[in-house]
Design a protein around this motif. Structure first.
Motif, short mmCIF file in Angstrom:
data_model
loop_
_atom_site.label_atom_id
_atom_site.label_comp_id
_atom_site.label_asym_id
_atom_site.label_seq_id
_atom_site.Cartn_x
_atom_site.Cartn_y
_atom_site.Cartn_z
N GLY A 143 46.55 5.20 111.40
CA GLY A 143 45.68 4.09 110.98
C GLY A 143 46.41 2.93 110.31
O GLY A 143 45.78 1.95 109.93
N ILE A 144 47.74 3.03 110.14
CA ILE A 144 48.50 1.95 109.50
C ILE A 144 49.45 1.31 110.52
O ILE A 144 50.18 2.03 111.22
N THR A 145 49.44 -0.01 110.59
CA THR A 145 50.32 -0.71 111.54
C THR A 145 51.78 -0.60 111.09
O THR A 145 52.09 -0.79 109.91
N VAL A 151 49.03 -0.14 120.71
CA VAL A 151 48.15 -1.24 121.09
C VAL A 151 48.94 -2.28 121.88
O VAL A 151 49.97 -2.78 121.41
N SER A 179 41.58 -7.62 124.32
CA SER A 179 42.43 -7.35 123.16
C SER A 179 41.64 -7.21 121.86
O SER A 179 42.21 -6.95 120.81
N LEU A 197 39.43 -5.00 120.53
CA LEU A 197 39.47 -3.74 119.78
C LEU A 197 40.88 -3.47 119.25
O LEU A 197 41.06 -3.11 118.08
N GLY A 198 41.89 -3.67 120.11
CA GLY A 198 43.27 -3.44 119.69
C GLY A 198 43.64 -4.30 118.49
O GLY A 198 44.33 -3.85 117.57
N ASN A 199 43.19 -5.54 118.48
CA ASN A 199 43.52 -6.42 117.36
C ASN A 199 42.83 -5.98 116.07
O ASN A 199 43.39 -6.14 114.99
N LEU A 208 42.25 -2.82 115.43
CA LEU A 208 42.98 -1.60 115.05
C LEU A 208 44.32 -1.90 114.40
O LEU A 208 44.77 -1.17 113.52
N THR A 209 44.99 -2.99 114.83
CA THR A 209 46.31 -3.31 114.25
C THR A 209 46.22 -4.19 113.01
O THR A 209 47.22 -4.42 112.34
N HIS A 240 44.55 -14.49 114.19
CA HIS A 240 45.77 -13.69 114.12
C HIS A 240 46.13 -13.65 112.65
O HIS A 240 46.67 -14.63 112.11
N LEU A 249 49.51 -10.01 108.71
CA LEU A 249 50.24 -9.19 109.70
C LEU A 249 51.34 -10.02 110.34
O LEU A 249 52.48 -9.59 110.45
N GLY A 286 42.94 -0.05 105.36
CA GLY A 286 43.11 -0.53 106.74
C GLY A 286 44.56 -0.66 107.16
O GLY A 286 45.48 -0.38 106.40
N PRO A 287 44.76 -1.12 108.40
CA PRO A 287 46.10 -1.11 109.01
C PRO A 287 47.11 -2.02 108.32
O PRO A 287 48.31 -1.79 108.45
#
Ligand code: SF4
Lengths: 87, 640
Positions: free
Chosen positions: A63-65, A81, B262, B264-266, B268-269, B448, B452, B592-593
């Protein structure tokens, strides 16, 4: 490549599977959860599995990038991903 | 009302008329005040130096507008600019740029749109159209095979974008008329109104639609039959052959689901900001899973001029309560994220409805979502006026999101304040409101997350357009051995992959090259999804123009856009202190991520200084005379 104790797991979902130019061993169909040795980097794990695609991947570990240089620990679960180009 | 017959106007270059060149050599100027039109024929050297798009926009803003004008006043220009490659046979070149002084930021507005409009403008005989002045009453401009007509648009005022296009096509009797128009948001001078093309392709950012509305210009419709040719067909074929093989693998993501794939993937990351940047997890995120989104909402696919990828979605929903009109096209990732997770909403039907309304009213979906999410937080913090508590938007409440979009487009109730953008809303609310802002140069951040993508965060702070993700460096894309960004970095001798987190001297170098390349794309004007490398651009531009283009020249064309943008910012009174992001870009999440990740403002300031030096700018971000001279832009420095 330094192997640690135990295993980590790489999750290949349907989306990623459909975009791979080479499918990893043990993952003919998606989704699948492929074991890799702990103690290696995610990048090395992907090489080991033969995961190749023309886009970048961002790994999410438990769960962590993380960066692809992240060293896997036993029991880690890596979701990959796909990054798309452009906007 | 006003008609200029083609035989009264100058002819395009002979090479263009013979089908042996990709640019017409003509720029059409229309003064709406008088009204009158005239045609300029810039020399070949102008085209070689600037190529088109953003560079053309900056040229006209720097030379033909006085400093510090009111962006919504008649002195502002509205510039539609194709590029030398627009409309050629090369896939991905069906684009053009639109620019002006931005009413949202006071800086540069320069936004690109796909579809067919840009290619059609070339076929109609012009590389660019520069709109001056302000019409006394609503008008639309019709350009067909060089002929120019200006007509009353009183009957179109108040219409949505699709209804405007339908009405114009019917009036002209041409189903293929290409229409760029504003909706009610542009008419009502919403500071982030967009200009829509073919109904679903937005030149969205920085309020260009409000500039068009301020000029009483409802639409610019184009149609042409002239050939957009090439100087060297066989050279272009080498690039065509390469892309015709590579798009199938390198753009497989786009063929599959478009940018919506993209979403959902975004989440998640951690690339997607949630609940105005305050949460790391989105409840119901699984609803954004691409297969499910497609089953529920996607009715067809669409494309742009000469593009085999067809990444565009046609979204519809046949439901009495929430019908979604397929004319307004599809969901893009940026719209999904800003109208969904940013507002703590994950219901795809609500998000698709909100997107449909943005396209119908002509609103930039990123700034709309960003401003509404900010208002949602202001409501939660008790900062909104009491009388609005029942009608203002609330986190997680789809109905209130939809209501807010209607309010903004028509400037009703809280919509009148939200129509000014989140920065002005924060100024108005005062107190702690600035702590909840997510803006760069006053423009709402793209989807974006800068916590991150930290090099991209610096790009948000730097851009002359305010925060933008397109002419930027994407930290997540350069982490591979392969892919277009990494291949381009290898072409200029940089090692790959680049690390994901943080900024370094090496990433500044990658940022320097990649932002120059992306700015070249916006001059040429090319779809950013296409994975072309420097070598392909060298060959394509040489083939289109007949010039002997080099890799360094491609880089310098992009650097010119960045440098002219900087000179424009300085002329408009911006300083290095304005190269910054608001508080939410640095706010660390506890879950979170991307928990606990973010640059500090001090770190960003340091790396900005490193970039200034790389560009040959001083510590105040002012380009040195030498740096400007090396790019052959001294004539623009004199304008300051
Ligand atoms: S990839 Fe998509 S946005 Fe780009 S030109 Fe093709 S259809 Fe248009």
């Amino acid at each position: 490549m330094q192997m640690g104790e135990g295993q980590a797991f790489v999750i290949i979902d349907k989306r990623l599977h459909s975009l791979l130019t080479a499918k990893p061993a043990g993952c003919a169909e998606a989704p699948c959860r492929v074991p890799v040795p702990a103690g290696i980097s995610i990048c090395e794990a992907l090489q080991l599995l033969g995961v190749r695609l023309p886009n970048a991947l961002t790994p999410v570990v438990n769960g962590i990038t993380q960066d692809l240089s992240y060293i896997l620990h036993s029991g880690d679960e890596v979701r990959l991903v796909v990054q798309i180009s452009g906007g | 009302m006003l008609v200029y017959k083609a035989d009264t106007l100058p002819l395009p270059r002979a090479e263009f008329l013979n089908g042996q060149s990709a640019y017409t050599g003509l720029v059409l100027h229309v003064d709406l005040t008088t009204p009158r039109c005239w045609v300029e024929s810039p020399p070949e050297a102008f085209y070689r130096r600037f190529v088109g798009g953003r560079n053309f926009i900056l040229h006209y803003l720097l030379t033909q507008t006085p400093p510090r004008i009111d962006p919504l006043g008649p002195q502002n220009l509205l510039i539609f600019a194709a590029g030398v490659l627009s409309g050629t046979v090369l896939p991905g070149t069906g684009r053009h740029a639109i620019g002006a002084k931005s009413p949202l930021t006071g800086a540069l507005a320069s936004s690109e749109a796909g579809g067919w409009w840009g290619s059609e403008l070339k076929r109609a005989g012009y590389d660019a159209v520069v709109i001056h002045g302000r019409a006394a009453e609503p008008v639309y401009l019709l350009i067909r095979d060089r002929e120019v007509e200006l007509h009353s648009a009183k009957h179109l005022w108040g219409k949505t974008t699709a209804d405007t296009q339908d009405a114009l096509r019917e009036a002209v009797g041409d189903e293929k008329l290409r229409v760029a128009c504003i909706g009610p948001a542009g008419e009502n001078l919403v500071r982030y109104a967009s200009v829509m093309h073919d109904v679903s392709r937005a030149a969205g950012r920085s309020g260009i639609g409000a500039v068009m509305g301020s000029k009483n210009l409802k639409a610019v419709a184009v149609r042409g039959s002239l050939p957009v040719g090439l100087e060297n067909k066989s050279l272009m074929q080498t690039v065509q052959k390469w892309i015709n093989v590579h798009y199938k693998t390198d753009m497989a993501w786009a063929i599959q689901y478009g940018t919506a794939g993209s979403a959902l993937g975004n989440v998640l990351t951690g690339a997607t900001a949630i609940r105005n940047y305050t949460r790391g997890l989105l409840s119901g995120a699984d609803q954004l899973e691409p297969e499910q989104l497609f089953r529920l909402l996607v009715r067809d696919r669409d494309t742009c001029n000469k593009c085999p990828v067809r990444c565009k979605l046609v979204v519809g929903y046949e439901d009495e309560e929430t019908p979604i009109d397929t004319r307004y096209g599809g969901l893009e990732y940026e719209s999904i994220a800003s109208l969904g997770p940013l507002c703590d909403i994950s219901d795809p039907v609500v998000i698709a409805k909100a997107n449909e309304l943005c396209n119908a009213y002509g609103l930039d979906s990123i700034s709309t979502g960003g401003t509404i999410a900010f208002a949602m937080e202001a409501l939660e913090q008790g900062a909104l006026p009491l009388e609005w508590r029942e009608i203002a938007p609330r986190f997680g409440d789809g109905e209130s999101l939809i209501r807010a979009i209607h309010q903004i487009a028509h400037r009703e109730g809280p919509g009148d304040w939200m129509a000014e953008g989140s920065q002005r809303l924060a100024d108005r609310l005062g107190g702690r409101a600035h702590e909840w802002l997510a803006t760069g140069r006053g423009q709402e951040l793209p989807m974006h997350d800068p916590r991150l993508k930290q090099t991209m965060a610096m790009g948000y702070a730097l851009s002359a357009t305010g925060a933008d993700h397109m002419h930027n460096y994407n930290d997540s894309f350069a982490t591979a051995e392969e892919g277009d960004i990494c291949s381009r970095l290898k072409e200029v001798g940089l090692p790959v992959p680049m690390p994901l987190w943080g900024i370094s001297e090496l990433k500044i170098e990658a940022f320097y090259y990649e932002t120059a390349f992306k700015n070249f794309y916006d001059c040429a004007v090319i779809c950013h999804f296409y994975p072309y490398l420097y070598q392909h651009m060298v060959e394509a531009l040489s083939a289109a123009s007949g010039w002997d283009v080099t890799l360094d020249e491609i880089n310098r064309i992009g650097l010119r856009a960045i440098t002219l943008g900087r000179l424009y910012l300085l002329r408009e009174g911006f300083t290095a202190q304005d190269d910054r992001l608001s508080a939410r870009a640095f706010y660390k999440l506890s879950e979170g991520p991307i928990a606990n990740r973010a640059l500090t403002p001090e770190e960003m300031r340091y790396w900005l200084g490193v970039y200034y030096r790389r560009m040959g700018w001083d510590e105040q971000g002012i380009p040195s005379r030498q740096a400007v001279e090396q790019l052959e832009l001294l004539d623009y420095m004199k304008e300051n």
